[in-house]
Design a protein around this motif. Structure first.
Motif, PDB file in Angstrom:
ATOM      1  N   GLY A 103      15.967   0.232  24.683  1.00 44.67           N
ATOM      2  CA  GLY A 103      14.613   0.789  24.668  1.00 44.67           C
ATOM      3  C   GLY A 103      13.895   0.580  25.982  1.00 44.67           C
ATOM      4  N   ILE A 104      14.099  -0.588  26.595  1.00 42.12           N
ATOM      5  CA  ILE A 104      13.492  -0.861  27.908  1.00 42.12           C
ATOM      6  C   ILE A 104      14.029   0.114  28.949  1.00 42.12           C
ATOM      7  N   VAL A 105      15.340   0.341  28.927  1.00 47.48           N
ATOM      8  CA  VAL A 105      15.957   1.270  29.877  1.00 47.48           C
ATOM      9  C   VAL A 105      15.394   2.679  29.687  1.00 47.48           C
ATOM     10  N   SER A 106      15.159   3.082  28.433  1.00 49.94           N
ATOM     11  CA  SER A 106      14.614   4.426  28.178  1.00 49.94           C
ATOM     12  C   SER A 106      13.209   4.565  28.756  1.00 49.94           C
ATOM     13  N   VAL A 107      12.395   3.512  28.654  1.00 43.61           N
ATOM     14  CA  VAL A 107      11.035   3.555  29.208  1.00 43.61           C
ATOM     15  C   VAL A 107      11.078   3.614  30.734  1.00 43.61           C
ATOM     16  N   LEU A 108      11.935   2.818  31.349  1.00 46.19           N
ATOM     17  CA  LEU A 108      12.053   2.839  32.803  1.00 46.19           C
ATOM     18  C   LEU A 108      12.605   4.179  33.293  1.00 46.19           C
ATOM     19  N   SER A 109      13.503   4.786  32.509  1.00 51.78           N
ATOM     20  CA  SER A 109      14.017   6.123  32.853  1.00 51.78           C
ATOM     21  C   SER A 109      12.906   7.161  32.738  1.00 51.78           C
ATOM     22  N   LEU A 110      12.045   6.968  31.749  1.00 54.60           N
ATOM     23  CA  LEU A 110      10.900   7.859  31.582  1.00 54.60           C
ATOM     24  C   LEU A 110       9.942   7.724  32.757  1.00 54.60           C
ATOM     25  N   ALA A 166      14.364 -14.131  22.270  1.00 52.29           N
ATOM     26  CA  ALA A 166      15.018 -13.869  20.986  1.00 52.29           C
ATOM     27  C   ALA A 166      16.427 -14.455  20.956  1.00 52.29           C
ATOM     28  N   VAL A 167      17.180 -14.216  22.017  1.00 52.89           N
ATOM     29  CA  VAL A 167      18.536 -14.765  22.098  1.00 52.89           C
ATOM     30  C   VAL A 167      18.470 -16.290  22.179  1.00 52.89           C
ATOM     31  N   GLY A 168      17.486 -16.801  22.900  1.00 53.93           N
ATOM     32  CA  GLY A 168      17.333 -18.246  23.054  1.00 53.93           C
ATOM     33  C   GLY A 168      17.111 -18.964  21.738  1.00 53.93           C
ATOM     34  N   THR A 169      16.337 -18.361  20.824  1.00 54.00           N
ATOM     35  CA  THR A 169      16.095 -19.006  19.525  1.00 54.00           C
ATOM     36  C   THR A 169      17.403 -19.211  18.770  1.00 54.00           C
ATOM     37  N   ALA A 176       7.812  -3.702  30.877  1.00 47.67           N
ATOM     38  CA  ALA A 176       9.266  -3.861  30.768  1.00 47.67           C
ATOM     39  C   ALA A 176       9.666  -5.319  31.000  1.00 47.67           C
ATOM     40  N   LEU A 177       9.015  -5.976  31.950  1.00 55.42           N
ATOM     41  CA  LEU A 177       9.298  -7.395  32.200  1.00 55.42           C
ATOM     42  C   LEU A 177       8.931  -8.248  30.990  1.00 55.42           C
ATOM     43  N   CYS A 178       7.830  -7.903  30.343  1.00 59.91           N
ATOM     44  CA  CYS A 178       7.429  -8.629  29.134  1.00 59.91           C
ATOM     45  C   CYS A 178       8.483  -8.476  28.044  1.00 59.91           C
ATOM     46  N   GLU A 179       9.024  -7.275  27.921  1.00 61.40           N
ATOM     47  CA  GLU A 179      10.056  -7.067  26.906  1.00 61.40           C
ATOM     48  C   GLU A 179      11.359  -7.773  27.280  1.00 61.40           C
ATOM     49  N   LEU A 180      11.618  -7.928  28.553  1.00 65.15           N
ATOM     50  CA  LEU A 180      12.790  -8.703  28.974  1.00 65.15           C
ATOM     51  C   LEU A 180      12.608 -10.178  28.615  1.00 65.15           C
ATOM     52  N   VAL A 181      11.371 -10.646  28.704  1.00 67.66           N
ATOM     53  CA  VAL A 181      11.064 -12.005  28.252  1.00 67.66           C
ATOM     54  C   VAL A 181      11.318 -12.105  26.753  1.00 67.66           C
ATOM     55  N   LEU A 189      22.542  -8.615  19.017  1.00 68.17           N
ATOM     56  CA  LEU A 189      22.537  -7.165  18.822  1.00 68.17           C
ATOM     57  C   LEU A 189      21.110  -6.628  18.838  1.00 68.17           C
ATOM     58  N   GLU A 190      20.190  -7.366  18.227  1.00 72.28           N
ATOM     59  CA  GLU A 190      18.775  -6.978  18.270  1.00 72.28           C
ATOM     60  C   GLU A 190      18.291  -6.911  19.714  1.00 72.28           C
ATOM     61  N   ALA A 191      18.679  -7.906  20.506  1.00 75.41           N
ATOM     62  CA  ALA A 191      18.275  -7.955  21.912  1.00 75.41           C
ATOM     63  C   ALA A 191      18.861  -6.785  22.700  1.00 75.41           C
ATOM     64  N   VAL A 192      20.119  -6.428  22.403  1.00 78.33           N
ATOM     65  CA  VAL A 192      20.760  -5.303  23.094  1.00 78.33           C
ATOM     66  C   VAL A 192      20.022  -4.007  22.790  1.00 78.33           C
ATOM     67  N   ILE A 193      19.665  -3.803  21.524  1.00 78.35           N
ATOM     68  CA  ILE A 193      18.951  -2.583  21.125  1.00 78.35           C
ATOM     69  C   ILE A 193      17.597  -2.510  21.824  1.00 78.35           C
TER      70      ILE A 193
END
Length: 233
Positions: A99-106, A63-66, A53-58, A91-95
């Motif tokens: 997904g990250i939240v769904s994995v952490l909820s899982l 993505a937003v930084g670019t 999840a941390l990797c995906e936050l990176v 918007l891509e980053a939000v989506i």
């Protein structure tokens, strides 16, 4: 001009960082997304999943930084399209974040299942299936569909502005078209995202991002294109 070179290097590094972190994140999610006994193995590999999840936050930040770093250069050609690129990248980053939240909820669901004295397996399985479905859809809509749209915008602006060699921009336009096609085919179930055809249609846009990244790090933006745009402005 030193500022443009520095910005170009940062953009290139961010593109590479986004790609590497996304791949690592997907691999680290295996115990909770791929294992049939994910309700047990998920919690057993808790730290691994959290690291994913941390990797995906990176990935999200990169993505937003670019888009933020590119905006001052591409807006000189078309501010509305440049702003659209930033918005769709966001918007891509939000989506992806959903997904990250769904994995952490899982992961939380897995913990509850393991710690429950007499878990109701059916209820946990149903909740788990729904959370995995949320991740699967965000994985399709973010890194595929939205990626295709923002890559089209960015590549078009790079092509028109000549900030990078036009063959690279053309490769981006082609890659964006193919990843959008892949997303539509996957939405209708014609092909699977994690399949041979899914990979074939995704490789061009991934190759474009890496070639663009290396070019920006080594060569930077086209100085004459920046100067020409400044004079016109």
């Amino acid at each position: 001009m030193n500022h443009s070179k520095k910005a170009a290097k940062i953009v290139g590094v961010l593109f590479i960082l986004a790609t590497v972190s996304s791949i690592i994140g997907v691999l680290l999610y295996d115990p909770i997304l791929k294992d049939p006994n994910y309700l047990i193995t998920g919690f057993e590999h808790k730290n691994q999943v959290i690291l994913g999840a941390l990797c995906e936050l990176v990935l999200v930040c990169s993505a937003v930084g670019t888009s933020i770093m590119l905006f001052p250069f591409i807006k000189k050609h078309s501010e509305s399209l440049a702003l659209g690129y930033v918005c769709f990248r966001l918007l891509e980053a939000v989506i992806i974040t959903v997904g990250i939240v769904s994995v952490l909820s899982l992961l939380t669901l897995s913990q509850e299942f393991v710690e429950a004295a007499t878990p109701h397996a059916t209820s946990f399985q149903t909740a788990g299936t729904l959370l995995k479905a949320v991740h699967d859809w965000t994985f399709l809509l973010g890194p595929n569909f939205m990626l295709g749209i923002n890559t089209l915008m960015c590549s078009y602006l790079l092509y028109q502005s000549k900030l990078v060699p036009r063959p690279i921009a053309v490769m981006g336009l082609a890659g964006a078209t193919l990843i959008l096609l892949a997303a539509v085919l996957e939405m209708f179930g014609i092909i699977l995202q994690l399949s041979t055809w899914g990979a074939v249609l995704a490789i061009p846009v991934a190759s474009y991002e890496m070639i663009l990244a290396v070019w920006l790090i080594v060569k930077g933006f086209n100085v004459s294109a920046i100067a020409s745009t400044s004079i016109k402005t």
